[in-house]
Design an enzyme around this catalytic site. Structure first.
Site, PDB file in Angstrom:
ATOM      1  N   SER A 118      15.512 -33.437 -59.050  1.00 23.58           N
ATOM      2  CA  SER A 118      16.826 -33.681 -58.464  1.00 23.58           C
ATOM      3  C   SER A 118      16.753 -34.915 -57.586  1.00 23.58           C
ATOM      4  O   SER A 118      15.676 -35.258 -57.065  1.00 23.58           O
ATOM      5  CB  SER A 118      17.269 -32.488 -57.601  1.00 23.58           C
ATOM      6  OG  SER A 118      18.425 -32.786 -56.842  1.00 23.58           O
ATOM      7  N   TYR A 150      15.217 -26.231 -51.325  1.00 22.24           N
ATOM      8  CA  TYR A 150      15.563 -26.808 -52.627  1.00 22.24           C
ATOM      9  C   TYR A 150      15.033 -28.241 -52.718  1.00 22.24           C
ATOM     10  O   TYR A 150      14.384 -28.616 -53.711  1.00 22.24           O
ATOM     11  CB  TYR A 150      17.077 -26.784 -52.819  1.00 22.24           C
ATOM     12  CG  TYR A 150      17.548 -27.422 -54.100  1.00 22.24           C
ATOM     13  CD1 TYR A 150      17.533 -26.712 -55.293  1.00 22.24           C
ATOM     14  CD2 TYR A 150      18.011 -28.738 -54.136  1.00 22.24           C
ATOM     15  CE1 TYR A 150      17.961 -27.288 -56.480  1.00 22.24           C
ATOM     16  CE2 TYR A 150      18.443 -29.324 -55.310  1.00 22.24           C
ATOM     17  CZ  TYR A 150      18.416 -28.598 -56.482  1.00 22.24           C
ATOM     18  OH  TYR A 150      18.844 -29.182 -57.651  1.00 22.24           O
ATOM     19  N   LYS A 187      12.078 -29.730 -55.255  1.00 20.90           N
ATOM     20  CA  LYS A 187      12.312 -30.785 -56.242  1.00 20.90           C
ATOM     21  C   LYS A 187      11.424 -32.001 -55.989  1.00 20.90           C
ATOM     22  O   LYS A 187      11.019 -32.687 -56.935  1.00 20.90           O
ATOM     23  CB  LYS A 187      13.789 -31.166 -56.244  1.00 20.90           C
ATOM     24  CG  LYS A 187      14.712 -30.031 -56.707  1.00 20.90           C
ATOM     25  CD  LYS A 187      14.346 -29.503 -58.089  1.00 20.90           C
ATOM     26  CE  LYS A 187      15.358 -28.508 -58.621  1.00 20.90           C
ATOM     27  NZ  LYS A 187      15.040 -28.024 -59.979  1.00 20.90           N
TER      28      LYS A 187
END
Length: 253
Positions: free
Chosen positions: A129, A142, A146
């Site tokens: 991401s 998160y 990533k």
């Protein structure tokens, strides 16, 4: 050009919706036999948890025994974990997000690579991401997961040197999927749909098919000399540094 994956055998995780579903559909259209996996039931979906080693081993073994091998693994499954701050998240939050988002791709590489080596080549694609590139695009766990995926593909590419197995990542920007449904729904309800994606130079959000096409590129021989790379597909968002300071209430710095 069509048939870029003709005769190839692929596994796609997170394939019940969003990017995974779009990729599974596109890979099949390009000639691949696809084992589509997800924790959510769906048409032609194999139920599997991408962060559970037994499930990943079962997917790889199924591809090898039922279809004769494995050429492509798109480790796409992921969870967001929300936008709570570091000071609001628990160790349990982090453990689950890292389990799915980072341990999942690790397991894909660990178990897919030996089967691919027997075929003489292979391509492993992991969904990272733009949140893994710099702060401001996702929640703490998160984003860290990533960033770990980006590092993982670099390490895996070097540890698989000489095996003719390429390992790459895709870094999507804001894409309309189940994970971002709340963002899109809230913007539309407030009459601010035109603000979606306004921080990137294309001034719009992306579609799952746009990421699926990037995955196709990395999975196919079109990217035969691309290895250990994080391909950014974000409308240009990461070419600048937009930043929004959030107020975390009691914790001020």
């Amino acid at each position: 050009m069509t048939g870029r994956l003709q005769g190839r055998i692929a596994i796609v995780t997170g394939a019940a919706s969003g990017i995974g579903k779009a990729a599974a559909t596109l890979f099949r259209a390009e000639g691949a036999t696809v084992v589509a996996a997800d924790v959510t039931p769906g048409e032609d979906i194999v139920i599997a948890d991408a962060g559970r080693e037994e499930d990943v081993m079962r997917l790889v073994n199924s591809a090898a025994t039922t279809h004769g091998g494995l050429d492509i693994f798109f480790a796409n499954a992921g969870i967001s974990g929300g936008l709570a701050s570091i000071f609001e998240q628990t160790p349990q939050d982090w453990q689950e997000i890292l389990r799915v988002n980072l341990i999942g791709p690790f397991l894909a590489i660990k178990h897919a690579a030996p089967v691919m080596k027997a075929r003489g080549k292979g391509s492993i694609v992991c969904t990272a991401s733009v949140a893994g590139l710099r702060a401001g695009a996702g929640g703490p766990a998160y984003s860290a997961s990533k960033a770990g995926v980006i590092s993982l593909v670099e390490i895996a590419a070097t540890q698989l040197a000489g095996a003719n197995i390429r390992v790459n990542a895709i870094c999507p920007g804001l894409i309309e999927t189940g994970m971002t449904k709340g963002i899109y729904d809230n913007a539309r309800a407030a009459g601010k749909e035109d603000m979606i994606g306004h921080l990137n130079p294309l001034k719009r959000g992306g579609e799952p098919d746009e990421i699926a096409r990037a995955a196709l590129f990395l999975a196919s021989d079109d990217s035969s000399y691309v290895n250990g790379h994080a391909l950014v597909v974000d409308g240009g968002l990461s070419c600048s540094h937009p930043f929004y300071r959030q107020d975390y209430g009691r914790t001020a710095f």
